[in-house]
Enzyme design. Structure first.
Site, PDB file in Angstrom:
ATOM      1  N   ARG A 114     -20.887  11.134  76.695  1.00  0.00           N
ATOM      2  CA  ARG A 114     -19.837  11.477  77.662  1.00  0.00           C
ATOM      3  C   ARG A 114     -20.460  12.230  78.836  1.00  0.00           C
ATOM      4  NH1 ARG A 114     -16.335  16.256  74.531  1.00  0.00           N
ATOM      5  NH2 ARG A 114     -18.105  17.598  74.134  1.00  0.00           N
ATOM      6  N   ASN A 152     -12.918  17.688  82.222  1.00  0.00           N
ATOM      7  CA  ASN A 152     -13.048  18.478  81.001  1.00  0.00           C
ATOM      8  C   ASN A 152     -14.371  19.215  81.021  1.00  0.00           C
ATOM      9  OD1 ASN A 152     -11.796  18.994  78.273  1.00  0.00           O
ATOM     10  ND2 ASN A 152     -13.858  18.416  77.647  1.00  0.00           N
ATOM     11  N   GLU A 153     -14.318  20.529  80.937  1.00  0.00           N
ATOM     12  CA  GLU A 153     -15.536  21.347  80.851  1.00  0.00           C
ATOM     13  C   GLU A 153     -16.609  20.868  81.826  1.00  0.00           C
ATOM     14  OE1 GLU A 153     -16.798  21.595  76.775  1.00  0.00           O
ATOM     15  OE2 GLU A 153     -15.322  23.142  76.341  1.00  0.00           O
ATOM     16  N   GLU A 316      -8.893  25.427  74.397  1.00  0.00           N
ATOM     17  CA  GLU A 316      -9.471  24.880  73.170  1.00  0.00           C
ATOM     18  C   GLU A 316     -10.109  26.004  72.372  1.00  0.00           C
ATOM     19  OE1 GLU A 316     -12.621  22.029  73.672  1.00  0.00           O
ATOM     20  OE2 GLU A 316     -11.551  20.896  75.196  1.00  0.00           O
ATOM     21  N   TRP A 324     -21.156  20.518  66.010  1.00  0.00           N
ATOM     22  CA  TRP A 324     -22.273  20.300  66.928  1.00  0.00           C
ATOM     23  C   TRP A 324     -23.364  21.348  66.824  1.00  0.00           C
ATOM     24  CZ3 TRP A 324     -21.652  24.208  70.675  1.00  0.00           C
ATOM     25  CH2 TRP A 324     -20.348  24.690  70.853  1.00  0.00           C
ATOM     26  N   GLU A 364     -17.588  13.366  66.622  1.00  0.00           N
ATOM     27  CA  GLU A 364     -16.963  14.641  66.251  1.00  0.00           C
ATOM     28  C   GLU A 364     -16.096  14.504  65.010  1.00  0.00           C
ATOM     29  OE1 GLU A 364     -16.934  17.238  70.271  1.00  0.00           O
ATOM     30  OE2 GLU A 364     -15.248  15.847  70.117  1.00  0.00           O
ATOM     31  N   LYS A 365     -16.461  13.540  64.138  1.00  0.00           N
ATOM     32  CA  LYS A 365     -15.599  13.310  62.968  1.00  0.00           C
ATOM     33  C   LYS A 365     -15.646  14.479  61.987  1.00  0.00           C
ATOM     34  CE  LYS A 365     -18.982  10.246  60.715  1.00  0.00           C
ATOM     35  NZ  LYS A 365     -19.963  10.306  61.830  1.00  0.00           N
ATOM     36  N   HIS A 367     -15.620  17.635  63.001  1.00  0.00           N
ATOM     37  CA  HIS A 367     -15.050  18.811  63.661  1.00  0.00           C
ATOM     38  C   HIS A 367     -13.672  19.085  63.087  1.00  0.00           C
ATOM     39  CE1 HIS A 367     -13.865  21.558  66.849  1.00  0.00           C
ATOM     40  NE2 HIS A 367     -15.075  21.492  67.356  1.00  0.00           N
TER      41      HIS A 367
END
Ligand code: GAL
Length: 668
Positions: A114, A152-153, A316, A324, A364-365, A367
Site C-alpha cells: 500500500r 490514511n496516515e 485507530e 506488524w 493483517e489477518k 491483527h
C-alpha cells in the site's frame, strides 16, 4: 462556546475502520446488527477500497458503497467516509510506472502492498483528486455521512521519494525558500568538501552518496517531504470543502512513539478550524525502553491534543494484538477499556479501532479487531460491548478540555537535525528523550501539553526543553521572554546549539541559551555507550557531559563528582527577570530527572495518588469537571477524590476505590 467536532454523532464517537469489501454481502447484515449491539455510532468506510471503487481508469462502481452506507444509516451508524486514496490499485501503478516511489539507493519500489506512490507524482495527484471528487459528488448529502477521512496516515510507508519528479519538485521548493543559488550555497555550507552548486539542475535529493552527506541538504529534504505530503492533503481537503461543504474533514496523524517524519506543527493549522478536525492513530510498542504502555498512550494523546489545541478524535487503536511487530502480545483483560478511556481522558471525543471485523486473509489477518476471528464468544467482544456502554455514559464529557500547566517543547526540525549524520554522540536523539521526560511526568501524575518553541507559552507555569539542538533567533527570544515574564524553563543538554540552517552558534555552547542560562561550555564530553557519571548531589548522569562553567549570578545545584569533567557544574539555576531557568548538562537518570522536575514546580493532577494510578482532568468552560482515574496496577487503589462515577452511578463522598485494572470517571 464548545465546538462539536463531529456534529452528526451524538455524544462520544465509537467504532472503527470497516472494510466490507473484504466480505460477502451476507456478512454485512450481521455487521450492522453487531454494531448496534456494541453501541457503535461511527464507522470509517473505504480506506483501502480504491480498487473496488474504481476497477478501471475512470470507471467508478459505487453500487456496493451505496448499499453499505444505506445499511449503516439504517442501523444508526454514521460514516467517516474515506477518500480511498491511500492505496492506488495495480492498474494505476502499472499504467503510470513513473508514479512508483524510488528510495535513496535509486531502487524503484513496486506495488502489491500500500501507499506505493511518489508524493510529487502528477498522475497520482490527478487520479486521487478525481476519485475524491467523485465520492464527494455522490455522497455529500447522504444522511450517513458524518465526516471525510482523507487518505490514511500520510507518510507511513512513503514519506520520502528520491525520483527525478521529486527532484524537480524539491528544486522548486528550494527556489521558494532561498530564491537564488548563492543563498542556498551559503545555507548548506557548500564551501565544505567542494559541494558548491553552480546550476539548479545539479541539485538532487540526498540520494545515497560515498560518505557523510551534507546535513542541511538532508534537513531541507525532510522539510520538503513533509510539505509535499501536506500539499496532497490540502488539495483533497479543499476539494471536499468545495464539493461537500459543511462536512468535517480530517486525516489520521501518527503523533506517537518515535514517528516524527512529518512536521505536524505545519499540518495542525491546516486541520483545525471550521469543518476540520485533528485525528490520530495509536499503537503501543511492546517492550519500549522509554515508556510503559499506558505512558505511551498518554504521550500520543497529549501530543495530538496539543496539535488540535483542544478536543480531537482517536481514529485507530487496537483492541488487542498487532500483527506488524516481531512479537505481538495480546492485551490482558481490561487493557482495551483502559487504553480507550485514557485517550478520552486526554481529550479524545471517542474511541475508534482498526478494525471492525478481523480479516481472514491478507497482510493483517493476525491483527486484532472489534469482532475477532472467534466471533462474539470472546473476551474482546465482551469488552467491546462494555466499552460501548461506558462511552454512552460519558457523553456529557464531549467538548470538555484538558488544561495542562506544564508544556514540553517538541520541534520536528530540531529533532531531524540532531539525528543528522556525524554527531558527537549517536545517543543524543531528541524524540526518545522528549518521550522520556514525558514518561517521567506521567509517572509523577503530571498532565503535560506539547508546544513549539515559537508558540505563546504564557499560560504554562513550567516549560520543559528536553532536547532542542536547533533553534532560530526568534524562537530563542521567545523562550527568553517567557522566563523573564515569570515562567520556569528547564533546558536539557545539546540545546540551542545551531541555527535554522544547522550552522553552529559560535562563542561557546549552548549558543542561543548561553546568556539565558548563564552557563558557558567550551567542549562536549559525551560518555561511552552505557557509561554513567555521578553528581555530587547523589544523582546519576548518562550519555553526555560537558566542560562547563557557571557565570556570575548562576547557582550550581550539582557538579560532577567523577568522570571526564569532574568538578564542572552539571545542574544550574538562574533567575531571569521574574522567572527562572534551569540547565541540565547531562541526561539525568529517570528518578533524578523526576526529582528535578518536581523541584522546578511540576504538580500532579491528584496529589497523593499511588503509583500506577493515572489521574487526568477534563473540564468544560462553564466549570463542569471530570476526573478520570485509571488504575494500571494489580491492586485496588484508594484515592482522595469525590463525585459521582459516570460509569456506575456510584457516589463517592471523599475517597474513591478504583479497582485493580479498572477505571472511574468522577463528575466532580
Ligand atoms: C495503521 C493503519 C491501518 C492498519 C493499522 C494496523 O497504521 O492506518 O490501516 O494497518 O495500522 O495496526
Amino acid at each position: 462556546m464548545t465546538r462539536v467536532l463531529v456534529p452528526r454523532v451524538n455524544g462520544l464517537c465509537y467504532g472503527g475502520d470497516y472494510n466490507p469489501e473484504q466480505w460477502p454481502e451476507e456478512v454485512w447484515a450481521e455487521d450492522a446488527k453487531l454494531m448496534r449491539e456494541a453501541g457503535v455510532n461511527l464507522a470509517t468506510v473505504g480506506v483501502f477500497a480504491w480498487s473496488a471503487l474504481e476497477p478501471a481508469p475512470g470507471r467508478y462502481e459505487f453500487g456496493w458503497l451505496d448499499r453499505v452506507l444505506d445499511l449503516l444509516h439504517g442501523a444508526g451508524v454514521a460514516v467517516d467516509l474515506a477518500t480511498a486514496t491511500a492505496s492506488p490499485p495495480p492498474w494505476f501503478s502499472h499504467r503510470y510506472p513513473e508514479s512508483l516511489p524510488v528510495d535513496a539507493d535509486g531502487r524503484r519500489l513496486t506495488y502489491g502492498s500500500r501507499q506505493a506512490f511518489c508524493p510529487s507524482s502528477p498522475a497520482y495527484r490527478q487520479a486521487a483528486l478525481a476519485l475524491a471528487g467523485a465520492l464527494a459528488d455522490r455522497y455529500h448529502d447522504h444522511p450517513a455521512l458524518a465526516m471525510w477521512h482523507v487518505h490514511n496516515e500520510y507518510g507511513c510507508h512513503n514519506p520520502r521519494c528520491y525520483c527525478d519528479v521529486s527532484a524537480a519538485a524539491f528544486r522548486d521548493w528550494l527556489r521558494d525558500r532561498y530564491r537564488d543559488l548563492a543563498t542556498l550555497n551559503e545555507a548548506w555550507g557548500t564551501a565544505f568538501w567542494s559541494q558548491r552548486y553552480t546550476g539548479w539542475e545539479q541539485v538532487q535529493p540526498p540520494r545515497t552518496t560515498t560518505t557523510t552527506p551534507n546535513p542541511t541538504h538532508l534537513l531541507d529534504f525532510q522539510r520538503f517531504c513533509s510539505d509535499a505530503l501536506l500539499a496532497l492533503f490540502k488539495a483533497e481537503r479543499d476539494l471536499l470543502h468545495r464539493r461537500s461543504p459543511g462536512v468535517p474533514v480530517t486525516t489520521n496523524l501518527m503523533a506517537t512513539g518515535n514517528f516524527a517524519v512529518l512536521d505536524y506543527w505545519r499540518w495542525a493549522p491546516e486541520m483545525t478550524g471550521k469543518d476540520r478536525l485533528v485525528s490520530m492513530d495509536h499503537y503501543i510498542v511492546p517492550g519500549d525502553p522509554v515508556a510503559p504502555p499506558a505512558a505511551q498512550v498518554a504521550y500520543g494523546a497529549d501530543r495530538t491534543r496539543s496539535l488540535a489545541g483542544g478536543p480531537w478524535l482517536l481514529m485507530e487503536h487496537s483492541t488487542s494484538a498487532l500483527s506488524w511487530r516481531p512479537y505481538n502480545p495480546a492485551k490482558p483483560p481490561g487493557q482495551l477499556i483502559r487504553d480507550s478511556l485514557s485517550h478520552v481522558a486526554r481529550g479524545s471525543e471517542g474511541a475508534l479501532f482498526f478494525q471492525w471485523r478481523a480479516s481472514r486473509y491478507g497482510g493483517e489477518k493476525w491483527h486484532s479487531a472489534m469482532v475477532p476471528h472467534a466471533g462474539t464468544d470472546s473476551k474482546i467482544w465482551r469488552e467491546v460491548v462494555t466499552l460501548g456502554g461506558h462511552l454512552q455514559r460519558l457523553a456529557e464529557v464531549r467538548g470538555a478540555t484538558v488544561r495542562a500547566q506544564v508544556a514540553i517543547l517538541f520541534d520536528h526540525e530540531s529533532a531531524w537535525a540532531s539525528d543528522g549524520p556525524s554527531q558527537p554522540s549517536a545517543e543524543m536523539s531528541a524524540v526518545p528523550e522528549i518521550r522520556r521526560w514525558h514518561a517521567a511526568l506521567w509517572r509523577m501524575g503530571v498532565t503535560a501539553d506539547f508546544a513549539h518553541p515559537a508558540h505563546d507559552l504564557s499560560r504554562y507555569h513550567l516549560v520543559l526543553v528536553p532536547s532542542l539542538y536547533l533553534i532560530d533567533d526568534a524562537a530563542a527570544a521567545n523562550l527568553h521572554r517567557y522566563a523573564a515574564a515569570g515562567g520556569t524553563l528547564v533546558i536539557g543538554p545539546y540545546s540551542g546549539i545551531a541555527d535554522e540552517r544547522d550552522h553552529v552558534r559560535l562563542g561557546g555552547y549552548p549558543g542561543a541559551f548561553r546568556d539565558l542560562l548563564g552557563v558557558y561550555v567550551d567542549e562536549f564530553f559525551p560518555l561511552p555507550p552505557g557509561g554513567t557519571v555521578s553528581l555530587d548531589s547523589g544523582a546519576t548522569g548518562r550519555v553526555w557531559t560537558e566542560h562547563a562553567r557557571a557565570e556570575a549570578g548562576t547557582t550550581v545545584l550539582a557538579s560532577y563528582a567523577d568522570g571526564p569533567v569532574a568538578n564542572c557544574p552539571a545542574i544550574t539555576r538562574r533567575s531571569v527577570g521574574a522567572g527562572t531557568a534551569y540547565y541540565l548538562g547531562t541526561r539525568l537518570a529517570d528518578a533524578d530527572l523526576a526529582a528535578l522536575l518536581a523541584s522546578a514546580g511540576a504538580q500532579p493532577a491528584l496529589p497523593g495518588a499511588p503509583p500506577g494510578l493515572e489521574a487526568v482532568r477534563r473540564a468544560h468552560d462553564d466549570g463542569r469537571s471530570y476526573l478520570f482515574l485509571l488504575n494500571h496496577a494489580g491492586a485496588d487503589a484508594v484515592v482522595p477524590a469525590s463525585g459521582v462515577d459516570l460509569l456506575t452511578g456510584a457516589t463517592w463522598p471523599d475517597r474513591v476505590t478504583v479497582p485493580a485494572g479498572g477505571v472511574v470517571v468522577l463528575r466532580e
